[in-house]
Scaffold this active site. Structure first.
Site, PDB file in Angstrom:
ATOM      1  CB  SER A 150      -0.954  -0.044   1.195  1.00  0.00           C
ATOM      2  OG  SER A 150      -1.961   0.919   1.094  1.00  0.00           O
ATOM      3  CG  ASP A 289      -7.640  -1.746  -3.427  1.00  0.00           C
ATOM      4  OD1 ASP A 289      -8.352  -1.187  -2.559  1.00  0.00           O
ATOM      5  OD2 ASP A 289      -6.396  -1.799  -3.351  1.00  0.00           O
ATOM      6  CG  HIS A 320      -6.216  -1.749   0.322  1.00  0.00           C
ATOM      7  ND1 HIS A 320      -5.608  -1.117  -0.746  1.00  0.00           N
ATOM      8  CD2 HIS A 320      -5.489  -1.433   1.414  1.00  0.00           C
ATOM      9  CE1 HIS A 320      -4.570  -0.428  -0.317  1.00  0.00           C
ATOM     10  NE2 HIS A 320      -4.467  -0.608   0.995  1.00  0.00           N
TER      11      HIS A 320
END
Length: 369
Positions: A150, A289, A320
């Site tokens: 991320s 996501d 995610h």
């Protein structure tokens, strides 16, 4: 060419095709039966007085190539080595013969006080660079696999692209579920489709709690010089903030003296650095996501079409940082993401060991295009 991805991602039958459930499950639970790998915490003093910390985990078996390989890992926003998804991945990497170094984002660990009026930001690479340099000096024979999750994906890609020297001894880089451009993402992150505005609120609330836990160092009248433009008024705005963008504008950008949110997002995003990465680069996203808008996926797609060293993997599901696997209801401890990163690293390590090596002079000529 090498067949790096011989298996498909098959999500759990009943709920696995929902990106929201995958994301919520990751956010609430982290991982199933998460292990507790044993590591040593290292402390590094930065030039501005900040104390960077990272955890070091030694391999638990020999690597498949017989070589010394270290994974240098940058977690997601406000995360650290004690998060369950990080522990699960580290344990699996150790069992596959990798040493792991995991950065703890500045200010993220609840039991570690800040020693300067600065926290981690969206794209500051200073602490990650200090950790990598420590590994290079301490283990002069080791080669590196760079991994970012991320926000960490943005940081590691920006770090590698900032300098050709940062790519020395790096075998490959893997970025999972990053958004590539904060400037392009900020508008989509305020929209309600796919509940992004709600996720934005939850993440902002978490960031507020972390910042406020360090408010004495960041905003207090003490001996340490706080950022010139950071004022008590910004603390008041922080209390009422409901989005990451408001927090970034009122607090985060000021740690590094950016004059506007636009400048902060432009300078701290890895977008302008991606084309400067010459090592094998794996960019992983999920089509469902809820945090990364589909328009942002044109960035890795276009890059992979232009650059031979870049591969973009985009399964339909996974949410995610979810990518849970399992037959019907209950997910397995290891995720598809864990297996993918290690398998890709193994393949690159084996390829690197068997390919004919050119001289340093030839490498210098054939480096940047």
């Amino acid at each position: 060419s090498i067949k790096l991805l011989p298996f498909r991602y098959i999500p759990p039958l009943i709920w696995g095709k929902s990106g929201h459930i995958q994301t919520a499950l990751y956010g609430k639970m982290g991982r199933v039966r998460s292990p507790h790998p044993y590591g040593l915490r290292k402390y590094l003093t930065m030039p501005d007085g900040a104390t960077a910390t990272f955890d070091l985990f030694e391999p638990r078996s020999e690597h498949c190539t017989g070589e010394d390989v270290t994974m240098v890992i940058c977690p997601g926003i406000a995360n650290h080595s004690e998060k369950q998804y990080i522990r699960t991945f580290v344990d699996y990497a150790q069992k596959n013969g990798y040493r792991c170094a995991v950065l703890n984002h500045l200010g993220a660990l609840p039991n570690i006080e800040l020693t300067s009026p600065r926290m981690f930001t969206y794209g500051c690479t200073w602490e990650f660079g200090a950790m990598v340099n420590y590994i290079k000096k301490t283990y002069p024979q080791t080669q590196l696999v760079v991994v970012g999750f991320s926000l960490g994906g943005n940081i590691v890609c920006k770090y590698l692209g900032e300098s050709q020297a940062n790519q020395e001894r790096v075998l490959c880089c893997v970025s999972v579920c990053q958004g590539y451009s904060a400037l392009r993402a900020q508008e989509t992150f305020m929209q309600w489709d796919h509940c992004r505005r709600f996720y934005n609120f939850l993440m902002a609330d978490n960031m507020k709690k972390i910042i406020l836990s360090h408010r004495q160092v960041l905003f207090g009248d003490n001996n340490m010089k706080k950022p010139q433009s950071l004022s008590d008024a910004d603390l008041g705005k922080l209390y009422t903030a409901t989005s990451l963008m408001q927090i970034d504008d009122n607090v985060m950008r000021k740690f590094h003296g950016y004059s506007s949110l636009k400048e902060y997002y432009e300078e701290e995003s890895c977008l302008q650095y991606l084309h400067r990465i010459y090592v094998p680069l794996l960019l992983v996203n999920a089509a469902d996501d809820p945090l990364v808008h589909e328009s942002l996926l044109s960035i890795p797609r276009a890059l992979s079409e232009k650059r031979e060293n870049v591969m973009h993997v985009l399964p339909l599901h996974g949410g995610h940082l979810g990518f849970f696997e399992g037959s019907v209801l209950f997910p397995e401890p290891l995720t598809w993401m864990d297996k993918l990163v290690v398998q890709y690293a193994n393949a690159i390590c084996q390829w690197e060991k068997t390919k004919p090596h050119c001289s340093d002079a030839e490498q210098a000529v054939s480096g940047p295009e």
